[in-house]
Write an enzyme that holds these catalytic residues in place. Structure first.
Site, PDB file in Angstrom:
ATOM      1  N   LYS A 190       0.817  -1.051  -0.038  1.00 52.00           N
ATOM      2  CA  LYS A 190      -0.049   0.012   0.027  1.00 52.00           C
ATOM      3  C   LYS A 190       1.033   1.292  -0.074  1.00 52.00           C
ATOM      4  O   LYS A 190       1.607   1.599   0.817  1.00 52.00           O
ATOM      5  CB  LYS A 190      -1.013  -0.079   1.248  1.00 52.00           C
ATOM      6  CG  LYS A 190      -1.601   1.355   1.328  1.00 52.00           C
ATOM      7  CD  LYS A 190      -2.680   0.968   2.357  1.00 52.00           C
ATOM      8  CE  LYS A 190      -3.492   2.350   2.952  1.00 52.00           C
ATOM      9  NZ  LYS A 190      -4.223   2.566   4.074  1.00 52.00           N
ATOM     10  N   ARG A 212       1.308  10.282   5.492  1.00 55.49           N
ATOM     11  CA  ARG A 212       1.317   8.887   5.862  1.00 55.49           C
ATOM     12  C   ARG A 212       2.842   8.242   5.470  1.00 55.49           C
ATOM     13  O   ARG A 212       2.857   6.998   5.392  1.00 55.49           O
ATOM     14  CB  ARG A 212       0.298   8.153   5.337  1.00 55.49           C
ATOM     15  CG  ARG A 212      -1.096   8.578   5.895  1.00 55.49           C
ATOM     16  CD  ARG A 212      -1.985   7.420   6.003  1.00 55.49           C
ATOM     17  NE  ARG A 212      -3.468   7.609   5.807  1.00 55.49           N
ATOM     18  CZ  ARG A 212      -4.278   8.256   6.907  1.00 55.49           C
ATOM     19  NH1 ARG A 212      -3.507   8.767   8.018  1.00 55.49           N
ATOM     20  NH2 ARG A 212      -5.361   8.399   6.820  1.00 55.49           N
ATOM     21  N   LYS A 243      -2.235  -1.505  -3.742  1.00 57.44           N
ATOM     22  CA  LYS A 243      -3.114  -0.250  -3.601  1.00 57.44           C
ATOM     23  C   LYS A 243      -2.441   0.855  -3.730  1.00 57.44           C
ATOM     24  O   LYS A 243      -1.478   0.999  -3.000  1.00 57.44           O
ATOM     25  CB  LYS A 243      -3.792  -0.311  -2.213  1.00 57.44           C
ATOM     26  CG  LYS A 243      -4.577   0.771  -2.095  1.00 57.44           C
ATOM     27  CD  LYS A 243      -5.104   0.782  -0.424  1.00 57.44           C
ATOM     28  CE  LYS A 243      -5.815   1.848  -0.193  1.00 57.44           C
ATOM     29  NZ  LYS A 243      -6.192   2.264   1.259  1.00 57.44           N
TER      30      LYS A 243
HETATM   31  C1  PBG Z   1      -7.389   3.444   6.089  1.00 58.29           C
HETATM   32  C2  PBG Z   1      -7.650   3.168   4.560  1.00 58.29           C
HETATM   33  C3  PBG Z   1      -7.402   4.233   3.513  1.00 58.29           C
HETATM   34  C4  PBG Z   1      -8.008   3.782   2.420  1.00 58.29           C
HETATM   35  C5  PBG Z   1      -8.437   2.286   2.840  1.00 58.29           C
HETATM   36  N1  PBG Z   1      -8.213   2.088   4.173  1.00 58.29           N
HETATM   37  C6  PBG Z   1      -6.893   5.676   3.779  1.00 58.29           C
HETATM   38  C7  PBG Z   1      -5.611   6.017   3.903  1.00 58.29           C
HETATM   39  O1  PBG Z   1      -4.663   5.075   4.161  1.00 58.29           O
HETATM   40  O2  PBG Z   1      -5.035   7.194   3.872  1.00 58.29           O
HETATM   41  C8  PBG Z   1      -8.132   4.360   1.189  1.00 58.29           C
HETATM   42  C9  PBG Z   1      -9.249   3.605   0.130  1.00 58.29           C
HETATM   43  C10 PBG Z   1      -9.508   4.629  -1.109  1.00 58.29           C
HETATM   44  O3  PBG Z   1      -8.959   5.798  -1.064  1.00 58.29           O
HETATM   45  O4  PBG Z   1     -10.436   4.191  -1.709  1.00 58.29           O
HETATM   46  N2  PBG Z   1      -6.034   3.511   6.203  1.00 58.29           N
END
Ligand code: PBG
Length: 321
Positions: A190, A212, A243
């Site tokens: 991610k 983040r 992701k």
């Molecule tokens: C929580 C999370 C996020 C997403 C999924 N779980 C946001 C992030 O990490 O900032 C993003 C999903 C999306 O943009 O569709 N940590």
């Protein structure tokens, strides 16, 4: 000799016969946001047909999704109080228990496990007094949340925080609490991405300070991203994920080869909103473009896709179940 490719393109029948990727609707996972605030339905900017719901509306939404053959969901819970260090999770337990009581095994319900919607600072971890990531407290909080969700009846756990060791710790805690058959679908590669904007709006999880990049992956790095998924596979993840999905196509096959596990792609809110905004400007046809984006992720090797359009798969003419 010549024109070999053209000969197999005459009509739909022949083109379908030669199609290399196809879909089962159960390979699409629909995100669903449930908020503790007594809102009825809050529109999420840029993501048509997706709302932040209250529990009653969520039940109505899932009933309607079932009529569209959409029955695989990932749940995002948005509590109204951010209590830091005191995660009593009453609301979370109620939502999970109610949804599973209503729909039983008619649906498969994954839950996103993270701290960002629970902490007042909106980060996916806890910090110590020196403002370093407090990894021990973070991991034990994440595990506690996972076990609470499992006790409430969740079908699958999906950790999205990107902390080292979280998959192992969650697995251990689930096993110790008689949840050894609950799978972990780990957000394993991610990235710290610019494309999570609409989601953060919906989940009320924008970090109050900084960003983040201290824990999510650097989008310049492929080896690091492979290592992250490898780490989760070694720690006991059942399913892996890249992701943002559309921007991580190059990683899917290498991760599969390195780990032997199935890898899904999360078409994130900003990627989905991109298609919907182009359609709004009449620059493309929404359903056709969405179908293309999914097939491309499949072609790249994605086993499953999390998409805000999962509930439209029937409308898009994809295969049943
Ligand atoms: C929580 C999370 C996020 C997403 C999924 N779980 C946001 C992030 O990490 O900032 C993003 C999903 C999306 O943009 O569709 N940590």
């Amino acid at each position: 000799m010549g024109h070999k490719l053209l000969r197999l393109k005459k009509n739909d029948i022949l083109r379908n016969m030669c199609s290399e990727t196809s879909f089962l609707t159960d390979q699409l996972i629909q995100p669903i946001f449930v908020s503790e605030k007594s809102i009825s339905k809050k529109v999420i900017p840029g993501i048509p047909d997706n709302y932040v719901l209250n529990l009653d509306n969520a039940i109505t939404q899932i009933k309607s999704d079932l009529t569209s053959s959409c029955r695989n969901f990932i749940l995002f819970l948005v509590p109204s109080d951010k209590k830091d260090f005191d995660f009593d999770l009453t609301f979370h337990k109620k939502v999970i228990a109610t949804l599973k009581k209503n729909f039983k095994d008619e649906i498969f319900l994954w839950a996103d496990v993270c701290l960002c919607s629970l902490t007042s600072h909106g980060h996916c971890c806890l910090f110590d007094k020196k403002n370093n990531i407090d990894i021990n407290n973070t991991l034990s909080s994440l595990s506690q949340i996972a076990v609470t969700y499992a006790d409430a009846g969740i079908d699958g756990i999906s950790p999205s925080d990107m902390m080292d060791g979280r998959t192992a710790m969650i697995r251990k805690s689930l096993d110790e609490n008689h949840h050894q058959y609950i799978p972990i679908m780990s957000y394993s590669s991610k990235f710290a991405s610019n494309f999570y904007g609409p989601f953060r709006h919906a989940a009320d999880s924008t970090p109050a300070f900084g960003n983040r990049k201290q824990y999510q992956l650097d989008y310049r790095n492929k080896n690091e991203a492979l290592r992250a998924s490898y780490r989760c596979s070694q720690e006991g993840a059942d399913l892996l994920m890249v992701k943002p999905g559309q921007y991580s196509l190059d990683l899917i096959d290498p991760i599969k080869k390195k780990t032997g596990l199935m890898v899904g792609a999360y078409q994130v809110s900003g990627e989905y909103a991109g298609i919907s905004l182009l359609a709004k400007e009449n620059l493309l046809k929404f359903n056709d473009a969405l179908s293309e984006s999914w097939h491309v992720m499949k072609r790249a090797g994605a086993q499953f896709i999390i998409s805000y359009g999962a509930r439209k798969s029937k409308e898009l003419g994809l295969n049943e179940k």
